[in-house]
Design a protein around this motif. Structure first.
Motif, PDB file in Angstrom:
ATOM      1  N   PRO A   1      28.379  49.615  37.382  1.00  0.00           N
ATOM      2  CA  PRO A   1      28.209  50.042  35.978  1.00  0.00           C
ATOM      3  C   PRO A   1      29.507  50.576  35.384  1.00  0.00           C
ATOM      4  O   PRO A   1      30.258  51.111  36.343  1.00  0.00           O
ATOM      5  CB  PRO A   1      27.344  51.243  36.275  1.00  0.00           C
ATOM      6  CG  PRO A   1      26.724  50.997  37.488  1.00  0.00           C
ATOM      7  CD  PRO A   1      27.674  50.223  38.199  1.00  0.00           C
ATOM      8  N   GLY A   2      29.658  50.368  34.042  1.00  0.00           N
ATOM      9  CA  GLY A   2      30.965  50.682  33.491  1.00  0.00           C
ATOM     10  C   GLY A   2      32.088  49.654  33.336  1.00  0.00           C
ATOM     11  O   GLY A   2      32.844  49.917  32.746  1.00  0.00           O
ATOM     12  N   THR A   3      31.708  48.611  33.917  1.00  0.00           N
ATOM     13  CA  THR A   3      32.724  47.445  33.734  1.00  0.00           C
ATOM     14  C   THR A   3      32.311  46.566  32.439  1.00  0.00           C
ATOM     15  O   THR A   3      31.264  46.069  32.287  1.00  0.00           O
ATOM     16  CB  THR A   3      32.593  46.399  35.022  1.00  0.00           C
ATOM     17  OG1 THR A   3      32.372  47.032  36.264  1.00  0.00           O
ATOM     18  CG2 THR A   3      33.514  45.118  35.015  1.00  0.00           C
ATOM     19  N   SER A   4      33.469  46.532  31.861  1.00  0.00           N
ATOM     20  CA  SER A   4      33.365  45.595  30.345  1.00  0.00           C
ATOM     21  C   SER A   4      33.157  44.400  30.984  1.00  0.00           C
ATOM     22  O   SER A   4      33.488  43.632  32.021  1.00  0.00           O
ATOM     23  CB  SER A   4      34.467  45.976  29.724  1.00  0.00           C
ATOM     24  OG  SER A   4      35.510  45.396  30.079  1.00  0.00           O
ATOM     25  N   SER A   5      32.848  43.580  29.903  1.00  0.00           N
ATOM     26  CA  SER A   5      32.632  41.888  29.836  1.00  0.00           C
ATOM     27  C   SER A   5      33.949  41.402  30.157  1.00  0.00           C
ATOM     28  O   SER A   5      34.191  40.646  30.930  1.00  0.00           O
ATOM     29  CB  SER A   5      32.091  41.514  28.579  1.00  0.00           C
ATOM     30  OG  SER A   5      32.741  41.835  27.400  1.00  0.00           O
ATOM     31  N   ARG A   6      34.988  41.582  29.610  1.00  0.00           N
ATOM     32  CA  ARG A   6      36.340  41.468  29.792  1.00  0.00           C
ATOM     33  C   ARG A   6      36.802  41.530  31.193  1.00  0.00           C
ATOM     34  O   ARG A   6      37.363  40.592  31.772  1.00  0.00           O
ATOM     35  CB  ARG A   6      37.361  41.939  28.757  1.00  0.00           C
ATOM     36  CG  ARG A   6      37.517  41.379  27.403  1.00  0.00           C
ATOM     37  CD  ARG A   6      38.550  41.818  26.832  1.00  0.00           C
ATOM     38  NE  ARG A   6      38.701  41.165  25.445  1.00  0.00           N
ATOM     39  CZ  ARG A   6      39.663  41.535  24.468  1.00  0.00           C
ATOM     40  NH1 ARG A   6      40.427  42.447  24.896  1.00  0.00           N
ATOM     41  NH2 ARG A   6      39.598  40.762  23.450  1.00  0.00           N
ATOM     42  N   GLU A   7      36.502  42.743  31.803  1.00  0.00           N
ATOM     43  CA  GLU A   7      36.901  43.098  33.373  1.00  0.00           C
ATOM     44  C   GLU A   7      35.902  42.228  34.002  1.00  0.00           C
ATOM     45  O   GLU A   7      36.555  41.857  35.125  1.00  0.00           O
ATOM     46  CB  GLU A   7      36.481  44.439  33.596  1.00  0.00           C
ATOM     47  CG  GLU A   7      37.665  45.452  32.649  1.00  0.00           C
ATOM     48  CD  GLU A   7      37.269  46.889  32.736  1.00  0.00           C
ATOM     49  OE1 GLU A   7      38.228  47.756  32.899  1.00  0.00           O
ATOM     50  OE2 GLU A   7      36.070  47.303  32.944  1.00  0.00           O
ATOM     51  N   ALA A   8      34.771  42.031  33.888  1.00  0.00           N
ATOM     52  CA  ALA A   8      33.755  41.073  34.756  1.00  0.00           C
ATOM     53  C   ALA A   8      34.212  40.005  34.748  1.00  0.00           C
ATOM     54  O   ALA A   8      34.048  39.225  35.751  1.00  0.00           O
ATOM     55  CB  ALA A   8      32.368  41.229  34.264  1.00  0.00           C
ATOM     56  N   ALA A   9      34.883  39.265  33.509  1.00  0.00           N
ATOM     57  CA  ALA A   9      35.388  37.930  33.528  1.00  0.00           C
ATOM     58  C   ALA A   9      36.431  37.713  34.480  1.00  0.00           C
ATOM     59  O   ALA A   9      36.591  36.704  35.020  1.00  0.00           O
ATOM     60  CB  ALA A   9      35.710  37.479  32.086  1.00  0.00           C
ATOM     61  N   ASN A  10      36.942  38.809  34.737  1.00  0.00           N
ATOM     62  CA  ASN A  10      38.287  38.407  35.947  1.00  0.00           C
ATOM     63  C   ASN A  10      37.639  38.026  37.302  1.00  0.00           C
ATOM     64  O   ASN A  10      38.260  37.321  38.035  1.00  0.00           O
ATOM     65  CB  ASN A  10      39.166  39.841  36.032  1.00  0.00           C
ATOM     66  CG  ASN A  10      39.796  40.266  34.933  1.00  0.00           C
ATOM     67  OD1 ASN A  10      40.423  39.211  34.098  1.00  0.00           O
ATOM     68  ND2 ASN A  10      40.095  41.407  34.783  1.00  0.00           N
ATOM     69  N   PHE A  11      36.284  38.350  37.735  1.00  0.00           N
ATOM     70  CA  PHE A  11      35.610  38.007  38.824  1.00  0.00           C
ATOM     71  C   PHE A  11      35.610  36.334  38.800  1.00  0.00           C
ATOM     72  O   PHE A  11      35.543  35.854  39.815  1.00  0.00           O
ATOM     73  CB  PHE A  11      34.555  38.738  38.955  1.00  0.00           C
ATOM     74  CG  PHE A  11      34.663  39.952  39.673  1.00  0.00           C
ATOM     75  CD1 PHE A  11      34.868  40.572  40.953  1.00  0.00           C
ATOM     76  CD2 PHE A  11      34.981  41.172  38.813  1.00  0.00           C
ATOM     77  CE1 PHE A  11      34.880  41.829  41.442  1.00  0.00           C
ATOM     78  CE2 PHE A  11      35.429  42.317  39.390  1.00  0.00           C
ATOM     79  CZ  PHE A  11      35.229  42.805  40.588  1.00  0.00           C
ATOM     80  N   LEU A  12      35.045  36.006  37.397  1.00  0.00           N
ATOM     81  CA  LEU A  12      34.544  34.635  37.424  1.00  0.00           C
ATOM     82  C   LEU A  12      36.139  33.768  37.599  1.00  0.00           C
ATOM     83  O   LEU A  12      36.119  32.705  38.041  1.00  0.00           O
ATOM     84  CB  LEU A  12      33.885  34.611  36.009  1.00  0.00           C
ATOM     85  CG  LEU A  12      33.473  33.084  35.632  1.00  0.00           C
ATOM     86  CD1 LEU A  12      32.819  32.502  37.011  1.00  0.00           C
ATOM     87  CD2 LEU A  12      33.010  32.967  34.363  1.00  0.00           C
TER      88      LEU A  12
END
Length: 426
Positions: free
Chosen positions: A275-286
């Motif tokens: 929770p609290g992770t933005s879509s831009r930050e989450a895209a780093n995992f991808l």
């Protein structure tokens, strides 16, 4: 074949142009992973409806792969590539009117057109690469060519991360607090974020089609193929009556479903379990997963010098069953990192199953078999939608049981091929 000429010397330019296709369709495939997150936000969609992005995309592959194979048999590899690039470019340009009208259905149609073009590209490029050298190294050669695919995938994610994602992710409470005018403006802004990236992609792809059209290609030969095949329906009956080939179809269907599902919902998984992770930050995992995928292609290709491709496929499938189940039972950052690692071990699966499916076949069987194998990409539509349904009913973490089961099918295929190998591939 129109536009080709026989030659005894390989020409670097045609080879570069063909390898570039792997880059181009990698970018298109993984931009979908961004679009799922973007459209979920812009159109307020459930996980199942957002997953229709992949359903529309891979439906194009399924419906067009066989006509693409027939077109290639009639007009040749080069013509199929040019026609595929034209469809790709037109589909990308359709994103502009789709965004202007804010029509989710038109976006899905545009993705269908893009996928139709990619069906032509994959149907022609994959078997062409297997013919550019000795049969004994066909699997390794296709893995090497496919290593350029994740470069395009990474480029697609970076384009989406920096040119489509706004970084503004309002919560349900924040949206509810907005006026109707403010909400409408926000949704319109998020929808139109795809216009310029896809306009540039469409123009670039059409220019690439012109470049290939103007380039003189060497004539493809199949002198190393084991034997000629009967034409027409006899080829199809022979392929579908071959248990080895049918096994490859099933393995490819479930593998593509696993790959597309894991990548499509990585951003969603990270945001839901961290929770609290933005879509831009989450895209780093991808992005990290795609880097692992690219590294796995090169490492896997190198390992195939010492280890039979089917053995490597079996080992990698077993590891990915464990990693996806770990993501199910350890949601949060541990599970997210497991999904990142999963990409490394997915790397060799598609080209290895593809090469095992067409190895040792005559030219007609190779072309038709290639089209059938590309049709199995429909697994990305069926199983990604299934993951979305499981997520809506339970959780995104539990949805990762779907790719775990898919990797089990790949493991079974590899185990069976190891027990009954074609000479030289044990």
């Amino acid at each position: 074949m129109a536009g080709t000429a026989p030659t005894d010397r390989p020409s670097w330019l045609p080879l570069v142009l063909i390898v570039s296709l792997f880059f181009l369709w990698g970018g298109a495939n993984n931009l979908n992973d961004v679009l799922i997150a973007q459209f979920k936000k812009a159109f307020v969609l459930s996980d199942f409806r957002a997953g229709l992005v992949q359903s529309a995309f891979y439906l194009g592959y399924f419906l067009v792969a066989m006509p693409a194979g027939m077109y290639m048999r009639r007009f040749g590899y080069k013509s199929a590539v040019v026609f595929g690039l034209m469809l790709y470019g037109v589909g990308a340009l359709l994103f502009w009117p789709a965004a202007e009208s804010a029509a989710y259905g038109l976006f899905l149609f545009a993705l269908f057109v893009i996928a139709s073009g990619l069906a032509f590209l994959e149907t022609s490029a994959n078997p062409f690469v297997t013919l550019l050298g000795p049969r004994e190294t066909a699997t390794r050669r296709l893995n090497l060519a496919q290593a350029f695919n994740p470069l395009g995938s990474i480029a697609g994610i970076l384009i989406g991360q920096h040119f489509i994602f706004s970084g503004i992710d309002h919560s349900s409470a924040q949206l509810a607090a907005m006026s109707a005018v403010e909400r409408t403006a926000y949704y319109a802004s998020e929808t139109r974020a795809v216009q310029w990236p896809y306009l540039v992609i469409g123009v670039a792809v059409l220019c690439w089609a012109v470049l290939i059209l103007l380039t003189r290609f060497p004539k493809a030969t199949a002198s190393h193929v084991a034997s000629a095949s009967a034409g027409g329906g006899g080829v199809l009956r022979h392929l579908l009556g071959d248990r080895r080939f049918v096994g490859a179809l099933f393995a490819q269907f479930f593998y593509v479903g696993a790959q597309v599902g894991v990548w499509s919902y990585t951003i969603r998984y990270v945001q839901a379990t961290m929770p609290g992770t933005s879509s831009r930050e989450a895209a780093n995992f991808l992005t990290a997963g795609l880097v692992c995928f690219m590294a796995g292609r090169f490492v896997g290709t190198a390992l195939m010098k010492y280890l039979a491709p089917v053995r490597l496929l079996m080992a990698f499938a077993a590891v990915n069953i464990a990693l996806t189940l770990f993501a199910v039972f350890q949601p949060g950052s541990p599970g997210a990192y497991a999904l990142v690692a999963c990409s490394f071990f997915m790397s060799v699966m598609y080209p290895t199953v593809f090469a095992l499916g067409v190895e040792g076949r005559g030219d007609d069987e190779r072309k038709l078999g290639s089209a059938l194998l590309v049709m199995t990409i429909i697994g990305g539509a069926v199983l990604t939608a299934m993951m979305g349904a499981v997520s809506d009913m339970s959780s995104i973490a539990r949805a990762m049981t779907v790719p775990a089961c898919c990797f089990a099918v790949v493991l079974l295929f590899a185990w069976q091929r190891r027990r009954h190998p074609i000479e030289g591939n044990a």
